[in-house]
Design a protein around this motif. Structure first.
Motif, mmCIF file in Angstrom:
data_model
loop_
_atom_site.group_PDB
_atom_site.id
_atom_site.type_symbol
_atom_site.label_atom_id
_atom_site.label_comp_id
_atom_site.label_asym_id
_atom_site.label_seq_id
_atom_site.Cartn_x
_atom_site.Cartn_y
_atom_site.Cartn_z
ATOM 1 N N HIS A 172 0.880 -1.259 -0.003
ATOM 2 C CA HIS A 172 -0.116 -0.116 0.098
ATOM 3 C C HIS A 172 0.992 1.218 0.063
ATOM 4 O O HIS A 172 0.551 2.259 -0.615
ATOM 5 C CB HIS A 172 -1.046 0.041 1.221
ATOM 6 C CG HIS A 172 -1.837 -1.038 1.169
ATOM 7 N ND1 HIS A 172 -2.927 -1.428 0.117
ATOM 8 C CD2 HIS A 172 -1.899 -2.120 1.978
ATOM 9 C CE1 HIS A 172 -3.456 -2.518 0.425
ATOM 10 N NE2 HIS A 172 -2.733 -3.182 1.673
ATOM 11 N N ARG A 173 1.967 1.374 0.841
ATOM 12 C CA ARG A 173 2.824 2.540 0.869
ATOM 13 C C ARG A 173 3.848 2.376 -0.098
ATOM 14 O O ARG A 173 4.891 1.822 0.097
ATOM 15 C CB ARG A 173 3.384 2.668 2.263
ATOM 16 C CG ARG A 173 2.223 3.077 3.307
ATOM 17 C CD ARG A 173 3.045 3.314 4.703
ATOM 18 N NE ARG A 173 2.315 2.591 5.439
ATOM 19 C CZ ARG A 173 2.806 1.896 6.398
ATOM 20 N NH1 ARG A 173 3.978 2.193 6.845
ATOM 21 N NH2 ARG A 173 1.938 1.206 7.395
ATOM 22 N N LEU A 195 8.528 -2.782 3.512
ATOM 23 C CA LEU A 195 8.117 -4.308 3.475
ATOM 24 C C LEU A 195 7.507 -4.878 4.697
ATOM 25 O O LEU A 195 8.330 -4.934 5.706
ATOM 26 C CB LEU A 195 9.346 -5.085 2.978
ATOM 27 C CG LEU A 195 9.112 -6.392 2.611
ATOM 28 C CD1 LEU A 195 8.209 -6.623 1.437
ATOM 29 C CD2 LEU A 195 10.459 -7.061 2.027
ATOM 30 N N GLY A 196 6.486 -5.367 4.703
ATOM 31 C CA GLY A 196 5.814 -6.083 5.920
ATOM 32 C C GLY A 196 5.618 -5.324 7.186
ATOM 33 O O GLY A 196 5.808 -4.069 7.229
ATOM 34 N N VAL A 218 6.844 -13.959 1.550
ATOM 35 C CA VAL A 218 7.232 -14.085 2.746
ATOM 36 C C VAL A 218 8.746 -14.451 2.746
ATOM 37 O O VAL A 218 9.164 -13.719 3.759
ATOM 38 C CB VAL A 218 6.476 -15.121 3.421
ATOM 39 C CG1 VAL A 218 6.876 -15.451 4.974
ATOM 40 C CG2 VAL A 218 5.022 -14.998 3.545
ATOM 41 N N LEU A 219 9.263 -15.358 1.871
ATOM 42 C CA LEU A 219 10.700 -15.328 1.752
ATOM 43 C C LEU A 219 11.570 -14.245 1.680
ATOM 44 O O LEU A 219 12.381 -14.086 2.293
ATOM 45 C CB LEU A 219 10.931 -16.705 0.990
ATOM 46 C CG LEU A 219 10.476 -17.963 1.433
ATOM 47 C CD1 LEU A 219 10.605 -19.199 0.270
ATOM 48 C CD2 LEU A 219 11.265 -18.582 2.556
ATOM 49 N N LEU A 220 11.065 -13.385 0.817
ATOM 50 C CA LEU A 220 11.782 -12.414 0.307
ATOM 51 C C LEU A 220 11.896 -11.145 1.621
ATOM 52 O O LEU A 220 12.972 -10.854 2.053
ATOM 53 C CB LEU A 220 10.917 -11.598 -0.875
ATOM 54 C CG LEU A 220 11.590 -10.197 -1.269
ATOM 55 C CD1 LEU A 220 12.846 -10.061 -1.654
ATOM 56 C CD2 LEU A 220 10.659 -9.490 -2.180
ATOM 57 N N GLU A 221 10.840 -11.273 2.387
ATOM 58 C CA GLU A 221 10.795 -10.321 3.224
ATOM 59 C C GLU A 221 11.663 -10.770 4.520
ATOM 60 O O GLU A 221 12.387 -10.062 5.099
ATOM 61 C CB GLU A 221 9.131 -10.376 4.115
ATOM 62 C CG GLU A 221 9.191 -9.453 5.399
ATOM 63 C CD GLU A 221 7.847 -9.337 5.818
ATOM 64 O OE1 GLU A 221 7.352 -8.883 6.901
ATOM 65 O OE2 GLU A 221 6.685 -9.659 5.036
ATOM 66 N N HIS A 222 11.781 -12.328 4.612
ATOM 67 C CA HIS A 222 12.430 -12.769 5.948
ATOM 68 C C HIS A 222 13.981 -12.830 5.349
ATOM 69 O O HIS A 222 14.982 -12.397 6.175
ATOM 70 C CB HIS A 222 12.086 -14.252 6.173
ATOM 71 C CG HIS A 222 10.615 -14.226 6.589
ATOM 72 N ND1 HIS A 222 10.475 -15.704 7.002
ATOM 73 C CD2 HIS A 222 9.819 -13.551 7.265
ATOM 74 C CE1 HIS A 222 9.128 -15.524 7.547
ATOM 75 N NE2 HIS A 222 8.910 -14.167 7.808
ATOM 76 N N LEU A 232 15.452 -10.316 3.233
ATOM 77 C CA LEU A 232 15.864 -9.023 3.505
ATOM 78 C C LEU A 232 15.949 -8.417 5.016
ATOM 79 O O LEU A 232 16.891 -7.883 5.444
ATOM 80 C CB LEU A 232 14.940 -7.991 2.663
ATOM 81 C CG LEU A 232 14.947 -8.140 1.163
ATOM 82 C CD1 LEU A 232 14.035 -7.201 0.528
ATOM 83 C CD2 LEU A 232 16.370 -8.008 0.772
ATOM 84 N N THR A 233 15.001 -9.019 5.809
ATOM 85 C CA THR A 233 15.121 -8.780 7.229
ATOM 86 C C THR A 233 16.335 -9.354 7.806
ATOM 87 O O THR A 233 17.157 -8.599 8.475
ATOM 88 C CB THR A 233 13.822 -8.998 7.936
ATOM 89 O OG1 THR A 233 12.847 -8.355 7.199
ATOM 90 C CG2 THR A 233 13.851 -8.665 9.313
ATOM 91 N N ALA A 234 16.461 -10.467 7.389
ATOM 92 C CA ALA A 234 17.692 -11.492 8.122
ATOM 93 C C ALA A 234 19.024 -10.588 7.518
ATOM 94 O O ALA A 234 20.160 -10.568 8.295
ATOM 95 C CB ALA A 234 17.710 -12.860 7.758
#
Length: 194
Positions: free
Chosen positions: A34-35, A48-49, A178-182, A184-186
């Motif tokens: 959305h953003r 992201l997320g 979900v894997l992309l978010e995890h 990049l966060t990691a």
């Protein structure tokens, strides 16, 4: 030599039929973001997320004979505490089946590369996210402004053919999102660690 001439010619102009920003809009809808702020034609930023991780995304074209590809590259900026500079890639190992993750040194400070690659490869949560992630290219570079992570996923891209004429967007599955978010966060967490 012919391939180099073709690359030089195609790099000077956008492929016929390329519509800047269209693939980014398809990606925005696909990921349910959305953003999503368009920074300029073919580039955007989004959170992201739930983590609020700030990610830049840009379109990159690759021209071929009667078709072209529009790939999306995700870029993450991470502040750095190390000294020096280094550039390396992460990729899957195994020819038919993924067997692990490996860091490939490209340039810069080899001591810094060894220290950071050891942290990256030793992180269980990062490995758990990277192993099933369908990425084409993952590059990590450190310079004066900090770490820059560039990830090109197989999803979020568009194939455009002129003969026969068709356009096809390659979607992110919900699992890959979900894997992309995890991932990049990691990556941010590991690169921030001292």
């Amino acid at each position: 030599m012919l391939a180099k001439l073709f690359d030089l010619f195609s790099a000077q102009r956008a492929p016929a039929g390329y519509r800047p920003g269209v693939t980014l809009e398809l990606l925005r809808r696909n990921l349910g973001i959305h953003r999503f702020h368009l920074a300029e034609t073919g580039r955007a930023e989004f959170d992201l997320g739930a983590t609020g991780l700030r990610v830049q995304v840009s379109e990159r074209t690759q021209a071929q004979l009667l078709m072209h590809l529009v790939m999306t590259e995700f870029r993450l900026q991470v502040p750095a505490f190390e000294q020096g500079n280094v550039h390396f890639d992460l990729h899957h190992t195994g020819s038919l089946k993924r067997t692990g993750i490996r860091c490939r040194y490209r340039s810069g400070d080899r001591t810094l590369f060894e220290a950071v690659s050891k942290r990256l490869l030793g992180d269980a949560r990062l490995s758990a996210a990277l192993m099933p992630l369908d990425f084409k290219h993952l590059s990590i570079e450190y310079a004066l402004n900090g770490w820059t992570v560039t990830l090109e996923h197989m999803g979020g891209s568009e194939v455009v053919n002129r003969m026969p004429a068709f356009r096809r967007y390659v979607k992110f599955s919900s699992e890959q999102k979900v894997l992309l978010e995890h991932t990049l966060t990691a990556l941010q967490r590991v690169l921030l660690a001292r």
